[in-house]
Scaffold this motif. Structure first.
Motif, mmCIF file in Angstrom:
data_model
loop_
_atom_site.group_PDB
_atom_site.id
_atom_site.type_symbol
_atom_site.label_atom_id
_atom_site.label_comp_id
_atom_site.label_asym_id
_atom_site.label_seq_id
_atom_site.Cartn_x
_atom_site.Cartn_y
_atom_site.Cartn_z
ATOM 1 N N MET A 72 0.856 -1.163 0.013
ATOM 2 C CA MET A 72 -0.016 0.027 0.161
ATOM 3 C C MET A 72 0.787 1.232 -0.020
ATOM 4 O O MET A 72 0.343 2.289 0.379
ATOM 5 N N ASP A 73 2.257 1.056 -0.377
ATOM 6 C CA ASP A 73 3.197 2.169 -0.522
ATOM 7 C C ASP A 73 3.361 3.034 1.180
ATOM 8 O O ASP A 73 3.392 4.117 1.071
ATOM 9 N N ARG A 74 3.021 2.099 2.090
ATOM 10 C CA ARG A 74 3.412 2.789 3.601
ATOM 11 C C ARG A 74 4.514 2.324 4.000
ATOM 12 O O ARG A 74 5.164 1.157 3.883
ATOM 13 N N ARG A 75 5.410 3.396 4.801
ATOM 14 C CA ARG A 75 6.789 2.872 5.309
ATOM 15 C C ARG A 75 6.651 2.341 6.688
ATOM 16 O O ARG A 75 5.956 2.823 7.593
ATOM 17 N N HIS A 76 7.419 1.379 6.987
ATOM 18 C CA HIS A 76 7.313 0.725 8.224
ATOM 19 C C HIS A 76 8.879 0.727 8.528
ATOM 20 O O HIS A 76 9.713 0.173 8.032
ATOM 21 N N ASP A 77 9.235 1.448 9.909
ATOM 22 C CA ASP A 77 10.369 1.418 10.537
ATOM 23 C C ASP A 77 10.723 0.081 10.759
ATOM 24 O O ASP A 77 10.036 -0.948 11.205
ATOM 25 N N LEU A 78 12.134 -0.319 10.728
ATOM 26 C CA LEU A 78 12.877 -1.558 10.740
ATOM 27 C C LEU A 78 14.053 -1.642 11.579
ATOM 28 O O LEU A 78 14.649 -0.519 11.739
ATOM 29 N N PRO A 79 14.318 -2.596 12.522
ATOM 30 C CA PRO A 79 15.622 -2.813 13.356
ATOM 31 C C PRO A 79 16.507 -2.924 11.957
ATOM 32 O O PRO A 79 16.447 -3.312 11.096
ATOM 33 N N ALA A 80 17.973 -2.725 12.484
ATOM 34 C CA ALA A 80 19.011 -3.010 11.786
ATOM 35 C C ALA A 80 19.079 -4.536 11.413
ATOM 36 O O ALA A 80 18.853 -5.440 12.134
ATOM 37 N N PRO A 81 19.538 -4.973 10.166
ATOM 38 C CA PRO A 81 19.788 -6.422 9.739
ATOM 39 C C PRO A 81 20.636 -6.921 10.522
ATOM 40 O O PRO A 81 20.770 -8.289 10.841
ATOM 41 N N TRP A 89 14.151 -9.878 9.929
ATOM 42 C CA TRP A 89 13.131 -10.583 9.006
ATOM 43 C C TRP A 89 12.008 -10.666 9.697
ATOM 44 O O TRP A 89 10.908 -10.515 8.805
ATOM 45 N N LYS A 90 11.813 -10.618 10.998
ATOM 46 C CA LYS A 90 10.568 -10.793 11.457
ATOM 47 C C LYS A 90 9.627 -9.655 11.433
ATOM 48 O O LYS A 90 8.377 -9.499 11.205
ATOM 49 N N ALA A 91 10.505 -8.517 11.469
ATOM 50 C CA ALA A 91 9.793 -7.053 11.323
ATOM 51 C C ALA A 91 9.235 -6.897 9.758
ATOM 52 O O ALA A 91 8.392 -6.282 9.738
ATOM 53 N N ARG A 94 6.088 -9.242 9.119
ATOM 54 C CA ARG A 94 5.079 -8.238 9.840
ATOM 55 C C ARG A 94 4.560 -7.157 8.882
ATOM 56 O O ARG A 94 3.537 -7.017 8.765
ATOM 57 N N ALA A 95 5.543 -6.197 8.565
ATOM 58 C CA ALA A 95 5.200 -5.119 7.675
ATOM 59 C C ALA A 95 4.543 -5.667 6.415
ATOM 60 O O ALA A 95 3.661 -4.752 6.012
ATOM 61 N N ASP A 96 4.978 -6.441 5.876
ATOM 62 C CA ASP A 96 4.485 -7.114 4.482
ATOM 63 C C ASP A 96 2.830 -7.553 5.063
ATOM 64 O O ASP A 96 2.062 -7.326 3.998
ATOM 65 N N ALA A 97 2.777 -8.390 6.000
ATOM 66 C CA ALA A 97 1.494 -8.773 6.424
ATOM 67 C C ALA A 97 0.294 -7.608 6.433
ATOM 68 O O ALA A 97 -0.828 -7.671 6.169
ATOM 69 N N VAL A 98 0.922 -6.427 7.185
ATOM 70 C CA VAL A 98 0.004 -5.367 7.207
ATOM 71 C C VAL A 98 -0.218 -4.743 6.023
ATOM 72 O O VAL A 98 -1.562 -4.480 5.900
ATOM 73 N N GLY A 99 0.624 -4.723 5.262
ATOM 74 C CA GLY A 99 0.248 -4.052 3.885
ATOM 75 C C GLY A 99 -0.859 -4.898 3.258
ATOM 76 O O GLY A 99 -1.775 -4.413 2.571
ATOM 77 N N LEU A 100 -0.631 -6.041 3.148
ATOM 78 C CA LEU A 100 -1.540 -7.348 2.530
ATOM 79 C C LEU A 100 -3.036 -6.961 3.247
ATOM 80 O O LEU A 100 -4.028 -7.084 2.556
ATOM 81 N N GLU A 101 -2.982 -7.004 4.495
ATOM 82 C CA GLU A 101 -4.210 -6.545 5.210
ATOM 83 C C GLU A 101 -4.966 -5.456 4.981
ATOM 84 O O GLU A 101 -6.196 -5.461 4.632
#
Length: 412
Positions: A72-81, A89-91, A94-101
């Motif tokens: 949905m072109d929304r940005r989600h902050d992530l921890p460093a890899p 990768w968990k974050a 989760r961010a990808d799942a939120v976009g799909l929802e």
């Protein structure tokens, strides 16, 4: 060897193949490496490479910030890899799942609500027609929201918002019994989030409204004279002027740090309060002016570090916390003397000298209701002192009917 996707690089290690995603490798703009599964033919590898295409990394100084751009072109902050790729990768997942929802418009979970809220004008910086920024939330408030939104997502991220009950909320609030001020903030953030979600289809009522919190939550004690003496004796010099500013103006830390040096001869320092967006006519007390002038600086900003550079809000908070963690300031931790307490000092001082509640509210940019709350205790002390003065004056006439002819100990 299998041809690897763009930006994916391989290294052979003793334990096998090490694969990583890294943009701009070999240039000054090279990203830090993102660890990938070691089998390029696995479904997990293919999925994570596809998710890497939506990563964004930006460097500021020596630090990197990471974000994931969902469908949905929304940005989600992530921890460093690194150093914890599993948490990274968990974050991302989760961010990808939120976009799909959000795209499907279905479950209306807390994760989806938090993503929408963070992308809204209520949370983000707003730019007016003149190009000036006006925050939906002040820096200090956003800092609190970030921490608590993370906790809310950790607790209920995959749950529909409409399923949350007052019982669930009260259990979460009660977990803060040892830190009531933190509990108050958590409750406030959750309530704001739930209310914001109601007209957006996440629920029909706010369950937080039917909960209670500690009566003493969020209270800070004003500094005593001994506290000020101790602070100025032991604290680093770069923290001194902001404390004086808090005491003499009663402004919040986020607004204190943004103060500009007043010109010679002016009687006030106008500023836009971050929390309310209102113009505050900060008045300059004569002793406060002398303290400012003693700084002997011509920098446009008022509050400077020891190296002459202006404080940033987060830089000051970090320095303050580091200072308060020193053994010399154990007494501050014990007595709950925090920077925000100087705001209460300012209100109490104005009330003590007889200023009306309306005048105090105007000077320190505080709601009349909160000033009235503070004034109750100040009025109590003022009345107690007046009562004792009156008691002293009338004691000579009253004494015979109370003590009769009893002599004062040590006197004839």
């Amino acid at each position: 060897m299998v041809e690897l996707p763009r930006y994916v690089h391989a290294k052979r290690r003793r334990g096998g193949l090490e694969l990583s995603f890294q943009k701009f490798r070999g240039t000054a703009n090279a990203w830090p490496r993102v660890k990938l599964p070691g089998n390029p033919l696995s479904q997990e590898f293919v999925r994570k490479v596809s998710l890497c295409a939506r990563l964004e990394a930006n460097k500021k100084g020596e630090d990197w910030s990471w974000q994931f751009v969902d469908i949905m072109d929304r940005r989600h902050d992530l921890p460093a890899p690194q150093p914890d790729p599993e948490a990274f990768w968990k974050a991302v997942e989760r961010a990808d799942a939120v976009g799909l929802e959000l795209s499907a418009g279905v479950r209306k979970t807390f994760s989806a609500l938090i993503a929408e809220f963070k992308a809204s004008a209520a949370y983000q910086l707003n730019i007016d027609e003149n190009g000036n920024s006006r925050p939906g939330l002040a820096d200090s408030t956003r800092d609190q929201y970030e921490r608590n939104l993370d906790d809310i997502e950790e607790a209920w991220g995959s749950d529909p918002v409409a399923d949350l009950t007052p019982v669930d909320v009260q259990k979460a609030i009660d977990a803060f019994r040892d830190t009531p001020s933190a509990g108050r903030v958590f409750r406030s953030v959750l309530s704001r989030l739930c209310s914001w979600g109601i007209p957006r289809g996440y629920g029909t009522s706010n369950p937080v409204e039917h909960t209670e919190t500690s009566e003493n939550a969020g209270t800070y004690d004003p500094w005593t004279p001994a506290a000020f003496e101790h602070f100025f004796q032991h604290a680093r010099i770069g923290l001194h002027l902001p404390v004086y500013s808090g005491l003499f103006t009663g402004q919040r830390l986020s607004d204190v740090i943004d103060m500009r040096r007043p010109r010679e001869g002016v009687t006030e320092m106008p500023l836009i309060a971050q929390k309310t967006g209102e113009l505050v006519p900060v008045q300059i007390h004569s002793e406060y002016r002398a303290i400012i002038q003693a700084q002997n600086s011509d920098h446009v900003m008022l509050h400077l570090r020891e190296d002459g550079e202006p404080w940033t809000y987060y830089g000051f908070k970090t320095a303050w916390q580091r200072e308060m963690n020193r053994p010399e300031f154990e007494i501050f931790r014990k007595n709950r003397w925090v920077f925000h307490g100087t705001r209460k000092n300012a209100v109490n001082n104005l009330l003590e000298v007889g200023c009306s509640e309306a005048r105090v509210a105007a000077i320190v940019n505080m709601s009349p209701a909160m000033v009235h709350h503070y004034s109750k205790k100040v009025s109590q002390f003022r009345l107690a002192r007046a009562a004792m003065e009156q008691f002293e004056e009338g004691w000579a006439k009253l004494r015979p009917s109370v003590l009769g002819t009893v002599k004062i100990v040590g006197k004839e």
